[in-house]
Design an enzyme around this catalytic site. Sequence first.
Site, PDB file in Angstrom:
ATOM      1  N   GLY A 130       0.800  -1.226   0.000  1.00  0.00           N
ATOM      2  CA  GLY A 130       0.000   0.000   0.000  1.00  0.00           C
ATOM      3  C   GLY A 130       0.826   1.266   0.000  1.00  0.00           C
ATOM      4  CB  SER A 165       7.648  -0.735   0.387  1.00  0.00           C
ATOM      5  OG  SER A 165       6.951   0.486   0.286  1.00  0.00           O
ATOM      6  CG  HIS A 221       0.202   3.610   4.120  1.00  0.00           C
ATOM      7  ND1 HIS A 221      -0.276   4.799   4.619  1.00  0.00           N
ATOM      8  CD2 HIS A 221      -0.673   3.247   3.149  1.00  0.00           C
ATOM      9  CE1 HIS A 221      -1.393   5.137   4.001  1.00  0.00           C
ATOM     10  NE2 HIS A 221      -1.655   4.214   3.106  1.00  0.00           N
ATOM     11  CG  ASP A 222       8.500   1.226   4.681  1.00  0.00           C
ATOM     12  OD1 ASP A 222       9.147   2.153   5.185  1.00  0.00           O
ATOM     13  OD2 ASP A 222       8.844   0.046   4.762  1.00  0.00           O
ATOM     14  CE1 TYR A 251       3.973  -2.886  15.370  1.00  0.00           C
ATOM     15  CE2 TYR A 251       3.333  -0.669  14.708  1.00  0.00           C
ATOM     16  CZ  TYR A 251       3.104  -2.028  14.709  1.00  0.00           C
ATOM     17  OH  TYR A 251       2.021  -2.544  14.039  1.00  0.00           O
ATOM     18  CG  LEU A 252       9.092  -4.415  11.357  1.00  0.00           C
ATOM     19  CD1 LEU A 252      10.563  -4.079  11.159  1.00  0.00           C
ATOM     20  CD2 LEU A 252       8.830  -5.875  11.048  1.00  0.00           C
ATOM     21  CG  ASN A 253       3.946  -2.689  10.582  1.00  0.00           C
ATOM     22  OD1 ASN A 253       4.812  -3.203   9.876  1.00  0.00           O
ATOM     23  ND2 ASN A 253       2.719  -3.168  10.652  1.00  0.00           N
ATOM     24  CE1 TYR A 254       2.876   2.944  13.565  1.00  0.00           C
ATOM     25  CE2 TYR A 254       3.566   3.402  15.806  1.00  0.00           C
ATOM     26  CZ  TYR A 254       2.564   3.189  14.885  1.00  0.00           C
ATOM     27  OH  TYR A 254       1.251   3.223  15.286  1.00  0.00           O
ATOM     28  N   GLY A 257       2.088  -5.316   4.095  1.00  0.00           N
ATOM     29  CA  GLY A 257       3.015  -4.782   5.080  1.00  0.00           C
ATOM     30  C   GLY A 257       2.409  -4.703   6.462  1.00  0.00           C
TER      31      GLY A 257
END
Length: 465
Positions: free
Chosen positions: A60, A68, A62-63, A415-418, A131
């Site tokens: 998407g 990405s 949003h990384d 936190y990995l997604n941040y 993701g």
Amino acid sequence: MPQNNPSYTSVLQAYIRNARFNTSSTPKPVIIVTPTNESHVPAAVVCSKKNGLQIRIRSGGHDYAGISYVSDVPFIILDMFNLRSITVDMNEQTAWVQTGATLGELYYSIWKKSKVHAFPAGVCPTVGVGGHVSGAGYGNMLRKYGLTTDNVVDARIVDVNGRILDKNSMGEDLFWAIRGGGGASFGVILAYKINLVSVPETISVFRAERTLEENGHWNLSVAECCTYHRYCLSVAIFMRGNKGAKTIKATTIIAEFLGKADDVVALLGKEFPELGLKKEDVKEMSWIDSVLWWNQNNGTPEFLLDRNPNSADYVRRKSDYVQTPIPKARLEWLWQRIIENGRPGMVFNPYGGKMNKIPITETAFAHRAGNLFKIQYSVTWEDGGIEAENNNTAEIRNLYRLMTPFVSKNPRSAYLNYRDLDIGVSHSGSYAEGKVYGVKYFNQNFDRLVKVKTAVDPQNFFRNE
């Protein structure tokens, strides 16, 4: 499509969600591959590997760090946006979701089949499933149902040799790794099979905003609020300073309760009386309408199908975990520092409930019992240019530095997604480089992830910073 294709620029820019990486100087992919069938993906992997091109996988876009769709070495983008099939099975109460689908599309598909089922993922409808789920995405129901990854029961992935594997054929270790360990390090995740969760026909939401001048004692209760372990109550506390002023610009609690308004008013009247919540402050609605409410939209669920391409601000994000309550006296000091610091704000997401019951080693996501809440540091701006970039970067880094005494230590977890390249990057792909940030994202699960990575991708083909 190669760079001379007329559609190249529009496809590249459509899912760039951070304007910092949409400039003329941003490195561009040699080609963009947009598979329309899962069978196209193995060929893209094998071809990229054969030609010595790094592969970036975009779901998407949003990384936060743009990894990405950006690389400093020759690369291709494998853009998954066409692989967006969603198959909901209400007999099993499960769904197969391709990783190019968005959260909004997933929620809409569930709603079409059932008004009392949902999935515990994030509130932003344009975030890609790939993701979000592989990095242990979360939402308002994390204390009731845990993370997205806690509700994954199967997956399909393309490995480095171009094989399409499911849970059984990939093996226990790889299936463990792609639930919270970030999928792009291990292969190309095509789809996840998820368990749906039950929600009441009516839930409650509210938004309460305060300033220090309005109720200083209320602000001092934030630490206690964040330690509540009520399963159905999700609290996000937004704090943003106003440089030059003498107040917190906005301190907001936004909450979702899986129940009626009378119940949440009674609960908080007993456990958090400083908030002064009244029934007229609370709105009752369906779960799908609550998703719209969180996005400040008063329309219909079809809103969730709008991918809103070519939409991006300039953003920076960082993260922390808090494991002991912040003393009240230190909160007063902290509020003042936020005021002085400028634009960056913080969001506090309380843990507890189901998060405390799932073992740390159950999935690759390690931040479970012992964490009171997670902090997201955020700053967003609209104007490009190096001065704005430098100023906003300096301010968010300063806020992160100010929080050092209050957050987790040895390691200072993240936190990995941040995604945050400030806490460490990999240049050579060595274990030593990876460990610098790996133990922050994954704590004691890092070494198992390294073993899985070594087994399934020994040449480190799937890699990024």
